[in-house]
Write an enzyme that holds these catalytic residues in place. Sequence first.
Site: not given
Length: 643
Positions: A355, A384
């Site tokens: 993330d 990400e």
Amino acid sequence: MNKVIVCFLTLILWGCAQKPEESTSAKAEQSIPVVLERVAPPNWWVGMKNQELQLMVKHPNIADYFPSVAYKGVSLLSFDKGDSPNYVFLNLKISAAALPGELLLRFKHGDGRVLESTYVLKSRNDEERSYRGFNTKDAIYLITPDRFANANPENDSLKTLREQGIDRENAYKRHGGDIEGIIRSLDYIQDMGFTAVWPSPLLTNDMKESSYHGYAITDYYQVDPRFGTLDTYKALSSALRKRGMKLIMDQVANHCGLNHWWMSDLPFRNWINNQENFEKHRSEWNGETVLLTNHRRTVNQDPYASKHDQLLNEEGWFVATMPDLNQRNPFLAKYLIQNSIWWVETLHLGGIRQDTYPYPNKDFMSQWAKAIMREYPNFSIVGEEWSYNPLLIAYWQSGAKNKDGYESNLPSTMDFAMQRTIVQALMEEEAWDKGLVKLYEGLANDFAYANPKAIMCFLDNHDMSRIHTQLKGSVAKTKMALSYLLVLPRIPQIYYGTEILMDDFDKPGDHGLIRSDFPGGWQGDKKNAFTGVGLSKQQKEMQLFVKKLLQYRKNSEAIAEGETVHFAPHDGVYVLFRIAKEELVMHVINKNTTAKELSLDRFKELNLEGRRFRNILTEEKGQWSTQLKVPANSSVILTTKLN
């Protein structure tokens, strides 16, 4: 009387002659078997490539004890105390001679007390050591577990956790989906044609509210009991492997949840960023005493970026309820790296999705990825990077020729640029080419990537509007978007429910609505996407459309590994080919409101004339001659594989 005096003097002289340590040992050692408050990682393995292991031990006043380790093949190289007296970090070496078993950790106090605890070293499964990650042959199904399927209502709400109850009418409350629900749905997922499952984080989020999403982790080694247990998580991984499928774990190295157990007793004075201000205002915490990130992710590449902007991006908290971790602290860095490896080994993972990749310290992220890929060379990690600029995305992929010399060691990044390009191209109607040049030029940007095939592409996810919403409810355009995604030289990811046209029309972009319940995941649901009961005709058609494409893709060498050739859009039609040996896949988008006759003269270089083909969607077969008719407002996929 004289004998008594002589004996007394003899005893005094004998006592004085003893060595100090023997005198101390004369005090009876009180060996106390204990369960240490916390030891992380909770276990480890023999035979790892990296023989070093750092144990974080948390126990009341453990820094007052002197540690030692007793086990053949394992040595204690050194130890470090935290700033808090309740932490000590043991630096071990586990040599190749070490065997699986229980080693003894001893902590000796100056007053003679000895705390003893066992630590387990496990053997690795030789058959699964390769840990092959996801690749272009895979199609990934992204799931928000709380909203997918509830197979065990008994774990919906637990009194030991802060957030109580479930409320399916409230988009930001917990709804009860769990790991067992995913396991029971694997027949559906596999039958659709998906080969990998990516659930959003399943670790404990013991937060006061809105904890269903999983990104505010409060224990990096504990499965959230509302989702299941560690054994349930292992069962999911095992069930997937038996089907030849992969489990991808969503991890978060940038931040933790405000109620993480260590926030009440931080190991070091620089464990989190902005720690001094947080601790100063802890008693009256209102979330306004810390600096929030400026979200200026370009500071990682920008040669002109100020130090002020760089630090604020890296050290600012993502939101006020998510403390920003300071990966420059070497003990925290080691903790996070070992945590990732522990989960790979424990679950036999098929990949990691990391993330908020550009927000942590980027040198740490390079070392993190390097450590994992060194241990598992065939593994996959995707980061990400929510950027629409291909240059920024390319910077983070391993092998990029970056001017600053940065090497990320990261195999894959997320293709937000292509996601937006697909939407913009399909929504454009005024341009002479009806926007299709955006697709053509968007794919041309692949020259910037070190390995474009390893990039993960998608149409929507848990943080953005559903693709059906983005395309204003057009089923035809949604089909165009999905078919294009699934033939691109990329690793495709599809969000749960996209296959049945789930939307967020009522409040576009609302996270709670985006993550709506999957129909049929709860007992008593009137609609059931697993069986088709209650679905509209359009929903069933879309489900079958996606299934046919995915099932073909699973066995297509051309799509997985083939060469890509595309032709500039002409008259509202865009054509792309994927080619490998005798297999040729032709993808055509016709955005016109009328059917188009496509002359095959343009494609002479591909030697199409006379070859037989099959329409993947309709199963119709034919032979290429000079013209190909493409229906209005549609996408067509043809293949030379006739069966």
